[in-house]
Enzyme design. Sequence first.
Site, PDB file in Angstrom:
ATOM      1  N   GLU A   1       2.633  11.435  -1.810  1.00  0.00           N
ATOM      2  CA  GLU A   1       3.970  11.196  -2.350  1.00  0.00           C
ATOM      3  C   GLU A   1       3.973  11.345  -3.867  1.00  0.00           C
ATOM      4  OE1 GLU A   1       5.984   7.900   0.630  1.00  0.00           O
ATOM      5  OE2 GLU A   1       5.226   7.286  -1.322  1.00  0.00           O
TER       6      GLU A   1
ATOM      7  N   ARG B   1       7.847  -6.352  11.659  1.00  0.00           N
ATOM      8  CA  ARG B   1       7.373  -7.720  11.856  1.00  0.00           C
ATOM      9  C   ARG B   1       8.011  -8.603  10.792  1.00  0.00           C
ATOM     10  NH1 ARG B   1       3.996  -8.001   7.439  1.00  0.00           N
ATOM     11  NH2 ARG B   1       2.922  -6.070   6.874  1.00  0.00           N
TER      12      ARG B   1
ATOM     13  N   LYS C   1       3.836   6.694   8.939  1.00  0.00           N
ATOM     14  CA  LYS C   1       4.726   6.889   7.802  1.00  0.00           C
ATOM     15  C   LYS C   1       5.368   8.270   7.782  1.00  0.00           C
ATOM     16  CE  LYS C   1       2.814   3.524   4.548  1.00  0.00           C
ATOM     17  NZ  LYS C   1       2.057   2.735   5.502  1.00  0.00           N
TER      18      LYS C   1
ATOM     19  N   HIS D   1      -1.364  -2.704  -5.145  1.00  0.00           N
ATOM     20  CA  HIS D   1      -0.387  -2.604  -4.065  1.00  0.00           C
ATOM     21  C   HIS D   1      -0.306  -3.867  -3.212  1.00  0.00           C
ATOM     22  CE1 HIS D   1      -0.176   1.579  -5.183  1.00  0.00           C
ATOM     23  NE2 HIS D   1      -1.457   1.727  -4.938  1.00  0.00           N
TER      24      HIS D   1
END
Length: 625
Positions: A204, A301, A120, A239
């Site tokens: 974040e 994907r 990430k 999540h």
Amino acid sequence: MRRGMMESLLIANRGEIARRIIRSAKMLGIRTIAVYSEADAGLPFVREADEAIAIGPAPARESYLSQTRILEAARKSGAAAIHPGYGFLSENADFAEAVEKAGIIWVGAPPAAIRAMGLKDAAKELMQASGVPVTPGYMGADQSEERLAAEAENIGYPVLIKAVAGGGGKGMRRVDRPQDFAELLASCRREAAAAFGDDRVLIERYIANPRHIEVQVFADMFGNCVHLFERDCSLQRRHQKVIEEAPAPGLEAATRAVICDAAVKAARAVNYVGAGTVEFIADASEGLREDRIWFMEMNTRLQVEHPVTEAITGEDLVLWQLKVASGEPLPKMQDEIAMNGWAFEARLYAENPAAGYLPSTGRLDHLRLPDTIRVDSGVDQGDDITAFYDPMIAKIVTHGPNREAALSKLAAACAGIEIWPVKSNAGLLARIAVDPDFRAARIDTGFLDRHDDRLVATEPSESAIDSAATALLKNTDSDPWTALTGFRISGADDKRVRIRIGDHLHWGQSRPELEANTVAIGETTVLFDAGSAWPISLPVASEVEASQGAGDGAILSPMPGLVISVDVADGDRVAKGDRLLTVEAMKMEHSLRAPFDGIVEKLQVSSGIRVSENQLVVSIVKEEV
């Protein structure tokens, strides 16, 4: 380079994923090869493939994650190509390279693109360089707890800790207070190491009113790259996506054009080929504005939720994957792709929302799924749900000319689901679909947490209680001297009856207008009501309601799983809410905590031990004052 359609395809995945790929492959006349673990030998995908090869024991690391065993199965079967599905090895660049090195077609993203987007922090740096806006945060190499905590302070709480190699909601923790940072960081790292073999994280800024919007992109080997519009995946729990829809409600055409263009730009930046999803986080506090939407990550994907994109575009994305991997150009260019209507996908999970969403395992003695809409399922009635893999039972997909029509279909479909004795979230899905705020698209990623109390049924509804009473009274003696209802010499009979529903006793009212949906499954009578399932019976005279809670200090494992950490020892003093140990099941961690202040009397397990449901793991006694 054109090389002709592949002749055979090995599917390195399981369940509904494998069935989905088999369906499209057969449309192209491709011979399909399934691989399966010992736990999956009896599942439908094994029967539906043209050939099936056993690859090892139930644990995924010894079967579906074993590159050696999958490549050996490909060699043994003469497979021309391997499709990894979604999950497992689908985003493993080393495996993709090994497949290509073996002279086998890889139906997935190029290894270089997987690597570029797999981490990430590196992916965000690449996106920034490519002109794609990213969420503010820390992505540095210094992974010390002190540095990460300091960066969290600089960003400002709440913050989100995310595994650098994460995906699918794994390795993510929201931290609201500095004093919780160390514990949640350790938990996040543990989960990331177990799931991805990499415990590095980034920090974040946590968006207060976030919407999760993702764009489906597709590219071929000839430099063509298109998008197939967006999906809204904001309805999540921990999540993990629960309900997805396409298009995103409230997204105006101009803003849609901006984020779809950014998604294509992101794919081109890594020379992408195949199906991919570019995910964005939006601050929806003032609506969906293009200057408040940031790149989050790219999944290299096909996504679980791809059916909603297929529904609004009329395209078969797996078919596209197989054609592109065979060296053909994209079936359609951008100006040929149109959006029609609205679609929803609800993820039907084997879990118990009323018990903190704990996973549920066992045999599906009774399973009734909708038969007038698209349902992608990996199991049939009589199959087992095990603790080894993802708890998804099926994906319920609806499509209509507009959002209201598609959502009404979803509500009816979920309300009609019947599952027993495995617990499911069907009732929760049905209630979400009729919730006024959800119907009005007043949603963000915190929707379920905020409305959990009204969406999760811990007790049957009044109509369910009366339905149970109505059903049970039809089978009782009508003799007024022995009947269970209240007989009166003058006046109407009292049609109330004491009934047991689950573990509790209720007064139910017999109502002739009710059509109770009850089924005899073994020795149990089960009432199905709006997606929920309740065992019902007439209690014996001496019965009282079952006591609740862990008041005696006996802490039982709420589900089968693996003890991954133990935080206490015999004789330790604990306060109410202290974590005692952590059990991992179905890829999720579940912490067991002290029900009151006390002393650990006896620890029954240690880290690395596998436990069963309701197994005693630790006992606590109240400290004498």
